[in-house]
Scaffold this motif. Sequence first.
Motif, PDB file in Angstrom:
ATOM      1  N   UNK A  44      -6.212   1.890  -5.340  1.00 59.57           N
ATOM      2  CA  UNK A  44      -7.424   1.179  -5.764  1.00 59.57           C
ATOM      3  C   UNK A  44      -7.272  -0.312  -5.471  1.00 59.57           C
ATOM      4  N   UNK A  45      -6.082  -0.865  -5.763  1.00 52.25           N
ATOM      5  CA  UNK A  45      -5.825  -2.285  -5.479  1.00 52.25           C
ATOM      6  C   UNK A  45      -5.959  -2.616  -4.007  1.00 52.25           C
ATOM      7  N   UNK A  46      -5.478  -1.730  -3.146  1.00 55.45           N
ATOM      8  CA  UNK A  46      -5.611  -1.937  -1.703  1.00 55.45           C
ATOM      9  C   UNK A  46      -7.084  -1.921  -1.305  1.00 55.45           C
ATOM     10  N   UNK A  47      -7.814  -0.927  -1.770  1.00 53.69           N
ATOM     11  CA  UNK A  47      -9.219  -0.781  -1.406  1.00 53.69           C
ATOM     12  C   UNK A  47     -10.040  -1.986  -1.884  1.00 53.69           C
ATOM     13  N   UNK A  48      -9.893  -2.329  -3.156  1.00 54.69           N
ATOM     14  CA  UNK A  48     -10.648  -3.455  -3.714  1.00 54.69           C
ATOM     15  C   UNK A  48     -10.170  -4.767  -3.092  1.00 54.69           C
ATOM     16  N   UNK A  49      -8.847  -4.920  -2.962  1.00 55.34           N
ATOM     17  CA  UNK A  49      -8.294  -6.148  -2.390  1.00 55.34           C
ATOM     18  C   UNK A  49      -8.773  -6.396  -0.976  1.00 55.34           C
ATOM     19  N   UNK A  50      -8.833  -5.350  -0.177  1.00 52.50           N
ATOM     20  CA  UNK A  50      -9.293  -5.494   1.198  1.00 52.50           C
ATOM     21  C   UNK A  50     -10.721  -6.020   1.242  1.00 52.50           C
TER      22      UNK A  50
END
Length: 190
Positions: A44-50
């Motif tokens: 989730x952090x990767x998806x939102x961060x991107x």
Amino acid sequence: MVLTAGMAVDGVLFTFTLFAQQVLGYSAVRFALAMAVMTVTSFVGVFVGQGLVTRAGPQRVALAGITLIGFGSVLLAQGTAGEAFIGVHILGLVVFGAGLGAAFVAAQIAALTGVAERDAGLASGVEETTFTIGNALGVAILSTIAISQPGPLTGTRAAFAGAAVIATLGGVAALTLLRQTRPRQERPID
């Protein structure tokens, strides 16, 4: 910043693995479920961060991610061996995982921003190598902190606190090193 993220990540994961199995007495299944929570939140952090990097830039997302890693480490340090604190451990892993994903994707984007296409592999390799060196340093430093304390619970808490300090150093790095820059224009090869 990616060096400190690597230090905090693998240092905490190694320490938490020992803590969960030796102090909390987690079975392999229970431990895997706890880690799955962190893994899902890191995705989730990767998806939102991107998505946030395109709007806010890599510096802000990296700073937010490394701050979450530090806060997750602080939460883990608050836990004890009692059942009442299992929720604190899970919350710590959730926060830690989200920070891991956001910090990692921001660092990868920052490492490749403005890099000529012919140098992208080299830039990515340097970023990945730096993260891996951080992994080894984090395990060495945080496990040394853990075993230098009188008792496994005290040692684990000290190691998690050490991870929070490392994350703070990563935050300083994010503030100073990951500046917003415009991509360089590639010159045509003559």
